[in-house]
Design a protein around this motif. Structure first.
Motif, PDB file in Angstrom:
ATOM      1  N   PRO A  71       0.828  -1.202   0.000  1.00  0.00           N
ATOM      2  CA  PRO A  71       0.000   0.000   0.000  1.00  0.00           C
ATOM      3  C   PRO A  71       0.870   1.263   0.000  1.00  0.00           C
ATOM      4  CG  PRO A  71      -0.247  -1.213   2.054  1.00  0.00           C
ATOM      5  CD  PRO A  71       0.621  -2.025   1.188  1.00  0.00           C
ATOM      6  N   ALA A  72       0.426   2.249  -0.786  1.00  0.00           N
ATOM      7  CA  ALA A  72       1.251   3.444  -0.929  1.00  0.00           C
ATOM      8  C   ALA A  72       1.018   4.446   0.194  1.00  0.00           C
ATOM      9  CB  ALA A  72       0.969   4.108  -2.275  1.00  0.00           C
ATOM     10  N   TRP A  73      -0.156   4.346   0.814  1.00  0.00           N
ATOM     11  CA  TRP A  73      -0.474   5.287   1.885  1.00  0.00           C
ATOM     12  C   TRP A  73      -0.694   4.525   3.186  1.00  0.00           C
ATOM     13  CZ3 TRP A  73      -2.936  10.541   1.230  1.00  0.00           C
ATOM     14  CH2 TRP A  73      -2.523  11.145   0.028  1.00  0.00           C
ATOM     15  N   VAL A  74      -0.355   5.137   4.288  1.00  0.00           N
ATOM     16  CA  VAL A  74      -0.558   4.476   5.584  1.00  0.00           C
ATOM     17  C   VAL A  74      -1.285   5.424   6.527  1.00  0.00           C
ATOM     18  CG1 VAL A  74       1.439   2.967   5.435  1.00  0.00           C
ATOM     19  CG2 VAL A  74       1.680   5.272   6.363  1.00  0.00           C
ATOM     20  N   GLY A  75      -1.576   4.955   7.707  1.00  0.00           N
ATOM     21  CA  GLY A  75      -2.303   5.753   8.693  1.00  0.00           C
ATOM     22  C   GLY A  75      -1.387   6.716   9.432  1.00  0.00           C
ATOM     23  N   ALA A  76      -2.017   7.544  10.291  1.00  0.00           N
ATOM     24  CA  ALA A  76      -1.248   8.576  10.994  1.00  0.00           C
ATOM     25  C   ALA A  76      -0.384   7.989  12.093  1.00  0.00           C
ATOM     26  CB  ALA A  76      -2.208   9.621  11.564  1.00  0.00           C
ATOM     27  N   GLY A  77      -0.758   6.848  12.628  1.00  0.00           N
ATOM     28  CA  GLY A  77       0.074   6.240  13.661  1.00  0.00           C
ATOM     29  C   GLY A  77      -0.507   6.319  15.051  1.00  0.00           C
ATOM     30  N   ALA A  78      -1.802   6.633  15.179  1.00  0.00           N
ATOM     31  CA  ALA A  78      -2.387   6.703  16.525  1.00  0.00           C
ATOM     32  C   ALA A  78      -2.475   5.314  17.136  1.00  0.00           C
ATOM     33  CB  ALA A  78      -3.785   7.329  16.435  1.00  0.00           C
ATOM     34  N   GLN A  79      -2.344   5.250  18.467  1.00  0.00           N
ATOM     35  CA  GLN A  79      -2.372   3.959  19.144  1.00  0.00           C
ATOM     36  C   GLN A  79      -3.731   3.650  19.733  1.00  0.00           C
ATOM     37  OE1 GLN A  79      -0.006   1.846  18.906  1.00  0.00           O
ATOM     38  NE2 GLN A  79       1.382   3.264  17.866  1.00  0.00           N
ATOM     39  N   THR A  80      -4.493   4.704  20.011  1.00  0.00           N
ATOM     40  CA  THR A  80      -5.818   4.470  20.606  1.00  0.00           C
ATOM     41  C   THR A  80      -6.879   5.021  19.671  1.00  0.00           C
ATOM     42  OG1 THR A  80      -5.568   6.539  21.810  1.00  0.00           O
ATOM     43  CG2 THR A  80      -5.098   4.494  23.005  1.00  0.00           C
ATOM     44  N   PRO A  81      -8.088   4.474  19.789  1.00  0.00           N
ATOM     45  CA  PRO A  81      -9.135   4.862  18.834  1.00  0.00           C
ATOM     46  C   PRO A  81      -9.400   6.362  18.828  1.00  0.00           C
ATOM     47  CG  PRO A  81      -9.838   2.966  20.109  1.00  0.00           C
ATOM     48  CD  PRO A  81      -8.544   3.411  20.694  1.00  0.00           C
ATOM     49  N   THR A  82      -9.518   6.908  17.627  1.00  0.00           N
ATOM     50  CA  THR A  82      -9.885   8.317  17.505  1.00  0.00           C
ATOM     51  C   THR A  82     -11.215   8.403  16.766  1.00  0.00           C
ATOM     52  OG1 THR A  82      -8.614   8.389  15.455  1.00  0.00           O
ATOM     53  CG2 THR A  82      -7.536   9.207  17.426  1.00  0.00           C
ATOM     54  N   ASN A 132     -17.472  -0.905  15.607  1.00  0.00           N
ATOM     55  CA  ASN A 132     -16.393  -0.448  16.495  1.00  0.00           C
ATOM     56  C   ASN A 132     -15.122  -0.076  15.753  1.00  0.00           C
ATOM     57  OD1 ASN A 132     -17.756  -3.080  18.246  1.00  0.00           O
ATOM     58  ND2 ASN A 132     -17.916  -0.958  18.971  1.00  0.00           N
ATOM     59  N   VAL A 133     -15.238   0.079  14.439  1.00  0.00           N
ATOM     60  CA  VAL A 133     -14.060   0.393  13.638  1.00  0.00           C
ATOM     61  C   VAL A 133     -13.684   1.852  13.800  1.00  0.00           C
ATOM     62  CG1 VAL A 133     -13.343   0.689  11.234  1.00  0.00           C
ATOM     63  CG2 VAL A 133     -14.480  -1.404  11.937  1.00  0.00           C
ATOM     64  N   TRP A 134     -12.384   2.136  13.805  1.00  0.00           N
ATOM     65  CA  TRP A 134     -11.972   3.540  13.791  1.00  0.00           C
ATOM     66  C   TRP A 134     -10.933   3.747  12.704  1.00  0.00           C
ATOM     67  CZ3 TRP A 134      -6.870   4.790  15.529  1.00  0.00           C
ATOM     68  CH2 TRP A 134      -6.200   3.741  16.167  1.00  0.00           C
ATOM     69  N   LEU A 135     -10.856   4.985  12.243  1.00  0.00           N
ATOM     70  CA  LEU A 135      -9.935   5.316  11.165  1.00  0.00           C
ATOM     71  C   LEU A 135      -8.770   6.119  11.719  1.00  0.00           C
ATOM     72  CD1 LEU A 135     -12.502   6.333   8.397  1.00  0.00           C
ATOM     73  CD2 LEU A 135     -11.351   4.152   8.706  1.00  0.00           C
ATOM     74  N   ASP A 136      -7.562   5.666  11.385  1.00  0.00           N
ATOM     75  CA  ASP A 136      -6.360   6.326  11.863  1.00  0.00           C
ATOM     76  C   ASP A 136      -6.009   7.440  10.876  1.00  0.00           C
ATOM     77  OD1 ASP A 136      -2.906   5.240  12.267  1.00  0.00           O
ATOM     78  OD2 ASP A 136      -4.024   6.880  13.199  1.00  0.00           O
ATOM     79  N   LEU A 137      -6.728   8.580  11.021  1.00  0.00           N
ATOM     80  CA  LEU A 137      -6.556   9.657  10.057  1.00  0.00           C
ATOM     81  C   LEU A 137      -5.710  10.778  10.651  1.00  0.00           C
ATOM     82  CD1 LEU A 137     -10.207   9.800   8.763  1.00  0.00           C
ATOM     83  CD2 LEU A 137      -8.231   8.877   7.587  1.00  0.00           C
ATOM     84  N   PRO A 138      -5.092  11.660   9.899  1.00  0.00           N
ATOM     85  CA  PRO A 138      -5.145  11.642   8.436  1.00  0.00           C
ATOM     86  C   PRO A 138      -4.173  10.626   7.832  1.00  0.00           C
ATOM     87  CG  PRO A 138      -3.876  13.522   9.200  1.00  0.00           C
ATOM     88  CD  PRO A 138      -4.354  12.812  10.423  1.00  0.00           C
ATOM     89  N   ALA A 139      -4.594  10.001   6.752  1.00  0.00           N
ATOM     90  CA  ALA A 139      -3.698   9.075   6.067  1.00  0.00           C
ATOM     91  C   ALA A 139      -2.660   9.871   5.297  1.00  0.00           C
ATOM     92  CB  ALA A 139      -4.508   8.209   5.106  1.00  0.00           C
ATOM     93  N   ARG A 140      -1.474   9.304   5.172  1.00  0.00           N
ATOM     94  CA  ARG A 140      -0.423  10.029   4.457  1.00  0.00           C
ATOM     95  C   ARG A 140       0.385   9.051   3.604  1.00  0.00           C
ATOM     96  NH1 ARG A 140       3.766   8.465   7.464  1.00  0.00           N
ATOM     97  NH2 ARG A 140       3.193   7.561   9.482  1.00  0.00           N
ATOM     98  N   PRO A 141       1.049   9.568   2.566  1.00  0.00           N
ATOM     99  CA  PRO A 141       1.867   8.683   1.736  1.00  0.00           C
ATOM    100  C   PRO A 141       2.983   8.078   2.568  1.00  0.00           C
ATOM    101  CG  PRO A 141       1.687  10.869   0.742  1.00  0.00           C
ATOM    102  CD  PRO A 141       1.089  10.971   2.103  1.00  0.00           C
ATOM    103  N   ARG A 142       3.358   6.872   2.200  1.00  0.00           N
ATOM    104  CA  ARG A 142       4.361   6.140   2.969  1.00  0.00           C
ATOM    105  C   ARG A 142       5.714   6.845   2.885  1.00  0.00           C
ATOM    106  NH1 ARG A 142       4.983   0.735   4.292  1.00  0.00           N
ATOM    107  NH2 ARG A 142       3.035   0.161   3.316  1.00  0.00           N
TER     108      ARG A 142
END
Lengths: 568, 292, 310
Positions: A24-35, A558-568
């Protein structure tokens, strides 16, 4: 000049494959807990048929209903290794039945089993555009559940779930059109609903967790009518319908009045309809959607064989079983040895290899994820010599010819059929493949005496062993036509076990009985159980805590999104 | 006397001078050779499924050309080259037999309609129009999907009973014009019976167009078989036909385009050959018959 | 014979053909072996539900009564309800017909736009390189199964070059039209170019052309005014017939490209044994073919009086 054209074609062919290889070319922001926040987009191949809980029965309508509707009890989300659990949802308890003596409407004493549900306090509907005179937020009452179930029983609704609730006292009269209510559904308190059955039915709870039993208000149904409910869905679930563009897209937004809203992280869900599979995959690659399933074979192979994508692939069994069944009333399949020979002769690992990773070899009818699944079940190992010995013993040492009915056109089904044909040829049985279109095949295999050996399958109605074992293997479900017990299998000992389990209240005892029955069935070999299907999905790296739900499949509660996503 | 439709020496000469026709004849010859002898040199059984790494990956992806499999394998782990060679037989057989059926029916109807004219003609041509009014493909698909049994023979039959219409029309037209010819009129005047006229005058002159239509018919029926197989309604598994190979290969065409390129090209070349041959024959028989 | 009589006879024939189509289609659809009640009612229908549905679908009566039932509804333009989609068949057809018409028109447009000039060019450069290339191209075009050509186009222009969407994409309808239209047009382009070439060559050899040239008219004006006009007559006929056939079912192309037209609906309905829908699509398709044939015949008769004597 032809050479140059060919070279160009080959170069073009090559450059596409490399795209997926880097991962995948883009990944998540890196948060550890649900946002909290973000909208999850996904696409499906068909449209929504109806949002009327009494009618909706197809996969995608159920997805939508799952986002906007809760039930008294629900299925806890799990991974496939753990069997599905029932958990309280709009009710605060998962009741066990208690014996009672009551009087029926005719005044006669009736011994019944009572399931008493206590409703949660403060649960409400959210209706974004209420009919005139009603508020946006309205309380959910016990009577609404009674009404919902009665709608299913009402013959005028033509609900596919009518038969599910027939064990409730008063239901048969309602089904026959003699009464307008089922007396076994009783509002016994301001927050209490009691359901009465003449016999204990452990499957009742599973059926009440299905969307047919979602609460619904009589005022809403009267106002909008049967056809209008889709456009005016009222939410009792984690999301509500924000917009609906028929066959194009339906969007959901977080329900501000939801009783469990603290565990819901997504702002919204965007479900794109009628998106063809390849297009869906392209959207996923272009990061327009967050999850993708039902990939075409090519996309599946392309992404499945790339190591960089492995962490983002989700593989989970669905609760079903596929294989072939014999008609045990037709020769030579009335002889158990012949049926067992088939089971020994067929190489299930080959089948799995042909399945692009979507098939898990099966030993018996119950899949992992089903309560009562037996990991120690004794199945049939691949042993062509044993098969040949059994055939010889049964008097078919020289083999025989037999018709093998499959559905078509379906490329995967045909590959399986070819492998089975080759395996059986090796032990002397010459199978002739006959291809029938699906409805013809369905009718033929459910009739007695037409299809000696043919494809069969069973997908759960709800995750309970009785749903598989009773319908498929209890002798009372045999019939000359439309036989749900398509193999016409009959074993009095199995029947006895199944009947006992049906009224057994101790859950452990009950499952033990089903496991015993399952082993007997496998030993008798009315089917060749071949595989359980595996769904393979891919998610974007910023989609967190997403597990495929064995019943609801696309469960984003219960899904959460680790945003903002950014290019790897 | 110039008798169009009869393959005499002048026709042969015309044919030999027609380069595209010769190319067509060569192609058809090669294809026939492949169909007859190809299976003898096939490296594997065309229906045998292989599961090892040179055939299928762990996830079931077919592998490309290798020492074991000169043209690679298909999604079921079978040798593509072997299937191509055996498939020639099946595709050709379907083409030929379906054509035979269609020619048989069409010839019969065309002869009777053209010769007896008036009411018989009206009736038969009306019937032909009705069959023609059905969208051919829909009719074929409906009939094919209804079959409870599915065998190779059923495919010929389905194609044959739906595809005779053009044959009937053309033959009828030809018979009508032959009927008006002077020598036929003369024969009738003299009192020759119908059977004699049909046998001595009509039939020999009809053979030419029949052969031409036959050749083009084979071309079209090979295409029709491919279409039926593409929809999964043609040759039943495990028979290999080129159309079936296309059907099986389409789900993987981006990963392994050779799975459709190879049988596709085989079809295009073969059908071209028959078309060229047919047209060459038509030009040889009757150079004045210009039909575009 | 007068034109009116001719037209009346042809119309009569067309109506009989239509009736025949209706009857055969009915027999095919209703003789199919599967029982639709299972498909419609889900897995556990009650006996009452089954009985009610069978009554609604006229299934509990003998075949002749069902036929009457069916024809009666047809007169009211009621084609019944689709088994799968639970919508009236006429609604589904109305929704899809437009798309098929779009595709057919686009295909015919391409056939004429590309096929005719190619044919003219080939005729003008007869027996030279362009002619050979076009003739060979035409042969290959006619010998290519539609879906193979389609798959190739899809692979090269859709998948590799990504110029056009793969399959039908809402929002990019026009772009989605290109590849399927070209696919359907391949055979047509091949056929038209050969036909035009043949006709042109023949006409160009006619005496009156040579006379015109001898009189000093420039070659191009001769070609445009005389040769082309004559060469186009059969083409016009073909267009009419082709449109009928194309509307009758661009089945394979629609199936391959998932184009939401009548053809794809037809395939789906056959595979799922959706009897009313099968009937509906076959009827509509046949009706188109019959009507187009009728129109072409009439037009031909208008243009060429000899035909009326038949």
């Amino acid at each position: 000049m032809a050479r140059r054209a060919l070279a160009l074609l080959l170069v073009l062919a090559g450059c596409r494959g490399k795209e997926l290889a880097k991962g995948p070319a883009w990944v998540g922001a890196g948060a550890q807990t649900p946002t909290r926040g973000g909208t999850l987009h996904f696409s499906v191949v068909d449209g929504i048929k109806s949002l009327d809980p009494a009618i909706a029965y197809d996969e995608f309508s159920i997805y939508a209903l799952h986002y906007v509707g809760d039930t008294l009890i629900g299925y806890g989300a799990t991974m496939s290794a753990d069997p599905v659990q029932l958990i309280p949802q709009l009710a605060t308890n998962v009741p066990t039945p208690e014996r009672r003596e009551v009087t029926d409407p005719e005044g006669k004493p009736a011994p019944v089993y009572a399931y008493v549900f206590h409703l949660r306090d403060g649960i409400t509907y959210y209706d974004p555009s209420p009919p005139p005179g009603l508020e946006k937020v309205r309380p959910i009452e016990p009577a609404h559940f009674k009404y919902a179930i009665e709608r299913c029983l009402d013959p005028d609704t033509s609900s596919p779930a009518q038969g599910f609730f027939e064990a409730i006292a008063g239901a048969p009269e309602m089904i026959a059109g003699k009464t307008k209510q089922a007396w076994g559904l009783q509002v016994t308190g301001p927050r209490e609903l009691t359901i009465l059955l003449y016999k204990p039915d452990p499957t009742l709870l599973y059926k009440l967790a299905m969307k047919f039993a979602m609460p619904i208000e009589p005022a809403v149904v009267e106002k909008y009518g049967l056809d209008g409910l889709t456009a005016h869905a009222v939410s009792s679930g984690p999301f509500y319908v924000k917009s609906y563009d028929r066959d194009v897209r339906i969007t959901f937004a977080r329900n501000p009045a939801y009783w469990d809203k603290d565990t819901v992280y997504l702002d919204g869900i965007d479900m794109q309809l009628m998106v063809e599979r390849q297009v869906g995959f392209m959207k996923f690659r272009a990061r327009e959607t967050e999850v993708i399933d039902r990939m075409t074979v090519q996309d599946l192979l392309a992404i499945g064989e790339e190591p960089a994508w492995q962490p983002y692939l989700i593989k989970d069994q669905t609760i079903d079983v596929y294989g072939e069944r014999f008609d045990v009333t037709m020769k030579p399949f009335d002889d158990k040895r012949v049926r067992q020979a088939f089971n020994y002769a067929i190489n299930r690992d080959h089948l799995a290899q042909l399945g692009y990773g979507t098939m898990l070899p099966a030993k018996g009818p119950l899949p992992p994820g089903m309560p009562g699944y037996n990991p120690n079940l004794r199945g049939y190992a691949y042993d062509p010599d044993k098969a040949k010995a059994l055939l010889t013993e049964a008097g078919y040492g020289d083999g025989f010819a037999m018709d093998y009915y499959i559905t078509g056109p379906d490329e995967k089904v045909e590959k399986i059929a070819l492998s089975v044909q080759a395996d059986m040829a090796r032990v002397g049985v010459r199978l002739k493949i006959k291809r029938l279109t699906f409805p013809v095949h369905l009718a033929a295999r459910m009739a007695q005496g037409k299809v000696p050996f043919g494809l069969d399958s069973w997908v759960q109605d709800f995750p309970d062993p009785s749903n598989f074992l009773e319908f498929l293997f209890h002798s009372k479900y045999r019939a000359p036509v439309n036989s749900v017990n398509s193999s016409q299998y009959s074993n009095p000992e199995v029947d006895k076990l199944l009947d006992e389990a049906a009224i057994e209240l101790d859950p452990d005892q009950r499952l033990a009985k089903y496991q015993l029955a399952e082993q007997m069935i496998v030993d008798d070999a009315p089917w060749v159980f071949e595989y359980h299907s595996v769904r393979v999905e891919a998610r974007q790296p910023w989609v967190m805590d997403y597990k495929m739900h064995p019943v609801w499949i696309r469960d984003f509660r219960n899904v959460w999104l680790d945003l903002p996503a950014r290019p790897r | 006397m110039y008798t169009p439709g009869v393959f005499d020496r002048r026709a042969l000469q015309r044919f030999k001078r027609n380069k595209p026709a010769l190319v067509g004849a060569v192609i058809v010859g090669v294809v026939l050779m492949v169909a007859l002898f190809g299976p003898l040199v096939a490296p594997h059984d065309p229906n045998e499924m292989h599961f090892g790494p040179s055939a299928l990956s762990a996830l079931g992806k077919p592998q490309g050309p290798s020492a074991d499999f000169p043209l690679g394998t298909d999604a079921a782990g079978r040798c593509v080259l072997s299937r191509l060679l055996y498939g020639a037989r099946v595709s050709l057989a379907v083409g030929v037999f379906a054509t035979a059926m269609a020619v048989g029916i069409g010839l019969l109807i065309g002869l009777v309609a053209g010769y007896f004219r008036k009411r018989t003609d009206s009736l038969l041509m009306g019937f032909t129009d009705m069959v023609l009014a059905f969208p051919f493909l829909l009719l074929v698909i409906t009939v094919a999907s209804m079959r409870e049994s599915s065998g190779l023979v059923d495919v010929f039959i389905v194609l044959g009973i739906t595809g005779w219409t053009t044959m009937a029309r053309v033959i009828r037209g030809k018979v009508l014009s032959i009927r008006e010819m002077e020598y036929v009129q003369a024969a009738r005047a003299v009192g020759a019976g119908d059977a004699r006229i049909l046998g001595r005058h009509v039939l020999p002159n009809v053979i030419g167009p029949t052969i031409v239509l036959g050749s083009i018919g084979i071309a079209n029926f090979i295409l029709s078989e491919a279409v039926l197989s593409y929809l999964g309604l043609g040759v039943p598994p495990p028979h290999a036909s080129w159309g079936a190979m296309l059907y099986e290969g389409q789900s993987l065409y981006t990963l392994a385009p050779r799975l459709i390129l190879i049988p596709g090209l085989a079809i295009v070349i073969t059908v071209s050959g028959f078309n060229l041959l047919g047209e060459g024959l038509r030009d040889a028989f009757d150079p004045k018959d210009k039909r575009g | 014979m007068k034109l009116l009589q001719f037209f009346a006879r042809r119309l009569g024939r067309a109506l009989i053909t239509l009736w025949f189509v209706i009857t055969v289609a009915f027999l095919l659809a209703y003789a199919l072996p599967a029982d639709p009640t299972k498909v419609l009612l889900g897995p556990h229908p009650s006996p009452q539900q089954i009985a009610k549905l069978r009554h609604q679908l006229c299934l509990d009566r003998p075949l002749t009564v069902q036929y009457g039932c069916f024809v009666g509804r047809l007169a009211k333009l009621d084609l019944g309800k689709s088994f799968n989609a639970k919508e009236p068949v006429s609604t589904i057809i109305a929704r899809r017909v437009g798309k098929t018409a779009m595709l057919a028109l686009a295909a015919v447009f391409l056939m004429v736009l590309i096929g005719v000039p190619l044919g003219v060019w080939a005729a003008l450069r007869r027996n030279r390189l362009p002619d050979a290339a076009i003739t060979t191209g035409g042969l290959i075009g006619m010998s290519t199964p539609t879906f193979f050509g389609g798959l190739l186009l899809l692979y090269i222009f859709g998948f590799q070059l990504e110029w056009f969407p793969i399959g039908y994409q809402k929002g990019r309808e026009l772009a989605s039209l290109v590849l399927p239209a070209f696919t359907m047009a391949i055979t047509g382009i091949a056929a038209y170019s050969r036909m035009v070439r043949g006709e042109m060559i023949e006409v160009m050899q006619e005496d009156y052309i040579r006379t015109a040239q001898a009189k000093g008219l420039s070659r191009s004006s001769v070609i445009l005014k005389h040769a082309l006009r004559n060469a186009l007559t059969p083409v016009v006929t073909m267009i009419g017939l082709d449109l009928g056939v194309l509307l009758g079912g661009a089945i394979i192309t629609e199936y391959l490209f998932q184009w939401p037209g009548l053809g794809r609906e037809a395939v789906k309905s056959i595979i799922t044994l959706d009897r009313p829908l099968i009937l509906g699509t076959v009827l509509v398709a046949s009706a188109f073919i019959v009507i187009m044939n009728l129109l072409v015949d009439v037009m031909y008769a208008l243009l060429d009086p000899r035909v009326r004597l038949e």
